[in-house]
Each structure stands twice: as C-alpha cells, then as structure tokens.
Design a protein around this motif. Structure first.
Motif, PDB file in Angstrom:
ATOM      1  N   SER A  83       0.790  -1.215   0.000  1.00 31.81           N
ATOM      2  CA  SER A  83       0.000   0.000   0.000  1.00 31.81           C
ATOM      3  C   SER A  83       0.825   1.269   0.000  1.00 31.81           C
ATOM      4  O   SER A  83       1.987   1.294   0.388  1.00 31.81           O
ATOM      5  CB  SER A  83      -0.934  -0.009   1.199  1.00 31.81           C
ATOM      6  N   ALA A  84       0.172   2.308  -0.442  1.00 32.51           N
ATOM      7  CA  ALA A  84       0.716   3.648  -0.343  1.00 32.51           C
ATOM      8  C   ALA A  84      -0.447   4.538   0.025  1.00 32.51           C
ATOM      9  O   ALA A  84      -1.567   4.312  -0.418  1.00 32.51           O
ATOM     10  CB  ALA A  84       1.301   4.095  -1.668  1.00 32.51           C
ATOM     11  N   ARG A  85      -0.187   5.502   0.875  1.00 23.88           N
ATOM     12  CA  ARG A  85      -1.262   6.449   1.193  1.00 23.88           C
ATOM     13  C   ARG A  85      -1.116   7.639   0.270  1.00 23.88           C
ATOM     14  O   ARG A  85      -0.090   8.312   0.292  1.00 23.88           O
ATOM     15  CB  ARG A  85      -1.171   6.863   2.655  1.00 23.88           C
ATOM     16  N   THR A  86      -2.142   7.855  -0.544  1.00 20.58           N
ATOM     17  CA  THR A  86      -2.080   8.988  -1.461  1.00 20.58           C
ATOM     18  C   THR A  86      -2.866  10.151  -0.871  1.00 20.58           C
ATOM     19  O   THR A  86      -3.763   9.949  -0.050  1.00 20.58           O
ATOM     20  CB  THR A  86      -2.666   8.632  -2.837  1.00 20.58           C
ATOM     21  N   TYR A  87      -2.509  11.354  -1.314  1.00 24.98           N
ATOM     22  CA  TYR A  87      -3.217  12.527  -0.809  1.00 24.98           C
ATOM     23  C   TYR A  87      -4.685  12.509  -1.248  1.00 24.98           C
ATOM     24  O   TYR A  87      -5.582  12.845  -0.486  1.00 24.98           O
ATOM     25  CB  TYR A  87      -2.531  13.815  -1.280  1.00 24.98           C
TER      26      TYR A  87
ATOM     27  N   VAL B  24       3.022  10.390  -3.512  1.00 21.35           N
ATOM     28  CA  VAL B  24       2.172   9.830  -2.448  1.00 21.35           C
ATOM     29  C   VAL B  24       2.590  10.391  -1.091  1.00 21.35           C
ATOM     30  O   VAL B  24       3.664  10.971  -0.959  1.00 21.35           O
ATOM     31  CB  VAL B  24       2.237   8.283  -2.399  1.00 21.35           C
ATOM     32  N   LYS B  25       1.741  10.201  -0.113  1.00 19.45           N
ATOM     33  CA  LYS B  25       2.062  10.693   1.225  1.00 19.45           C
ATOM     34  C   LYS B  25       3.109   9.783   1.860  1.00 19.45           C
ATOM     35  O   LYS B  25       4.098  10.253   2.407  1.00 19.45           O
ATOM     36  CB  LYS B  25       0.790  10.716   2.069  1.00 19.45           C
ATOM     37  N   GLU B  26       2.885   8.491   1.791  1.00 21.24           N
ATOM     38  CA  GLU B  26       3.887   7.511   2.208  1.00 21.24           C
ATOM     39  C   GLU B  26       3.580   6.188   1.535  1.00 21.24           C
ATOM     40  O   GLU B  26       2.461   5.950   1.090  1.00 21.24           O
ATOM     41  CB  GLU B  26       3.918   7.349   3.737  1.00 21.24           C
ATOM     42  N   ALA B  27       4.602   5.339   1.435  1.00 25.92           N
ATOM     43  CA  ALA B  27       4.391   4.063   0.751  1.00 25.92           C
ATOM     44  C   ALA B  27       5.163   2.991   1.490  1.00 25.92           C
ATOM     45  O   ALA B  27       6.213   3.264   2.073  1.00 25.92           O
ATOM     46  CB  ALA B  27       4.887   4.159  -0.681  1.00 25.92           C
TER      47      ALA B  27
END
Lengths: 189, 94
Positions: A83-87, B24-27
């Motif tokens: 996973s990656a957290r996207t804005y 991305v914010k974090e991955a």
C-alpha cells in the motif's frame, strides 16, 4: 540497473513512476456502487412499504445502513497490502467520513421534531451532491462532477414534491450520483 | 557527461523510488517493490542510500503482526528532486 541515464530517459522514468501513483480510479468504485445500490434499494423498499403497503414504520428499512458501515470499514482495512497512502485517497476518505457523520447528525435532527422527516430528503440529496461533486473534482472524473451538480438541482426541486415522490426523487439522485458514475468508474483503467 | 546532475538521484532505481514517493504521502516497501519491479535486495540498498542522504524517512513498524517498512520523502528530498528536474530541463534546453 543501468546508471547511465540520459536526461530524456530520466524524464521518462519520472513520468512513468508518477503515473503509477495516480489513485486507481477503479479502487474507489466499490464504495460508490455498494452504497449506491444499497441506498437505492432501501429507498424503493421504503416507497413500497409506505405508499403501497401503508406500513407506518417504513423508515425502519434504513437500519440496513448500520451493518453497511461495518462492511465499508472492513473493506477499507482489507485492501491495504502492498500500500501507499495517497493525498487524494486520504482526502476522499476524510470527505466521505465527514458526510457520513453529517448524515448521522441529520438523522438526529429530523427525528427530534414531530415532522422533521418531511424535510429530510432535500438535505440528504444536498449532501450526495456535495460529496459527489468534490469526489469528481479530486478524481478528475467528469460523470461525478455532472452527477453532483445534477443532485443540487434535484435537492432544490425536492421540497416542491409530495413526500412519497421525494423518496423516488432521492432514488433518482442516487442513480445519478453514485450508481451511474460508479459503474463508469469501474470501466476506467 | 552529466556531471552536474545530483548523483544520488541520477540512478535508475533511486530516481524511480523518489518519483513514486513524490506522488504519495507515504508508501510501504512492498508497494515500491511492486511499482519499480526491482528485487528486494537491490531496493533495500537503494532505500538505505536515500535515507542516509536525508532524502527520505524510513519507519519500521508492525502491522497485523507483520513487519512493515514505510518510506516517506523529506523536505530535503523534495527540494533536491525539484532541483534535479530543473537541471534535466536545462540539459534538454527547455
């Protein structure tokens, strides 16, 4: 790995990687389709219970949203590896959580007064419009932007109709804000 | 030939990692592995180099009893990346 990149290869590499991080549109379609069809069915059942069967507690059909909230949370936690957290993903999550809380507060407001439920649907449709419009902007997905605007129009028309038909208008609102854009979203990528 | 380009970024895998993290914010590590198509060993070495240069932050934690490595670009990383892109544009005469 070949480290002798030319500037052009570097630019191409950057572009290809950035395009991979774009929120997968398809990943978002589950929520729209799940909630769209669920609420659409609930509205039709409510219409049948109230208008055709004359059942006084027709609103009880909305209890179905309680397990649905848990299913949504379970689904969101399940698909997280890798996973990656996207804005954009985070913004969408916060937006719909806010709208979900607004629906809950709205339910408290309309059940507080003796005939508050008579004015409920224009406000629900207003929130569908808001959520769908902003989602469409975030995902840069035109059918949702159009759906959101159309729902604002429906919200304005809604109070002019008798209550029973407001239920059907809300079903139309869901069809245009969640269901049709949701299916179109599913076909993307 | 391209000696003015930041040597930390002017490397295929490190540039790929930075390009992913800028969007991305974090991955997590497995996300980077999937998107870059690199081997875990090579990826791990390059992530470590970026971390030592201060371009990214690496947090190791546990999620559902599995170890998870989260990577996030730093402010230094963002400005170096922007400088690198500006240098590339200069080379390409834009």
């Amino acid at each position: 790995m070949n480290d002798q990149l030319t500037p052009l290869q570097s630019i191409e590499l950057i572009q290809s990687m950035i395009s991979k991080t774009r929120s997968s549109l398809k990943a978002n379609s589950f929520y729209f389709l799940f909630w769209g069809w669920l609420a659409f069915s609930a509205l039709l059942v409510q219409f049948v219970l109230k208008t055709i069967l004359d059942y006084p507690r027709h609103y009880l059909v909305w209890l179905v949203t309680i397990p649905a909230v848990f299913i949504t949370i379970w689904y969101a936690r399940k698909r997280h590896n890798p996973s990656a957290r996207t804005y954009i993903g985070e913004s969408m999550g916060q937006l719909w959580m806010g709208i979900g809380i607004s629906f809950f507060v709205l339910s408290i407001i309309i059940s507080a007064g003796p005939s508050g439920w008579l004015y409920a649907y224009p406000f629900f449709i207003l929130f569908y419009g808001l959520g769908t419009f902003i989602s469409g902007r975030l995902l840069q997905f035109k059918p949702m932007i159009i759906g959101g605007i159309f729902n604002w129009v429906l919200a304005a028309i809604c109070p002019m109709l008798p209550y029973d038909y407001q239920i059907l208008l809300a079903a139309l609102a869901l069809l245009t804000s969640y269901i049709i854009p949701g299916h179109l979203l599913n076909r993307e990528n | 030939m391209f000696k003015d380009l930041d040597p930390i970024l002017h490397s295929q895998l490190r540039l790929a990692i930075m390009s992913l993290l800028i969007g991305v914010k974090e991955a997590d590590f497995s996300y980077l592995k999937e998107k870059t198509g690199a081997t875990a060993g090579n990826l791990s070495v390059q992530v470590q180099k970026l971390k030592e240069a201060g371009y990214i932050e690496v947090v190791k934690q546990f999620k559902d009893n599995y170890p998870q490595t989260l990577c996030k670009i730093t402010d230094t990383g963002i400005s170096r990346f922007e400088q690198y892109v500006a240098d590339l544009k200069a080379y390409l005469g834009q």
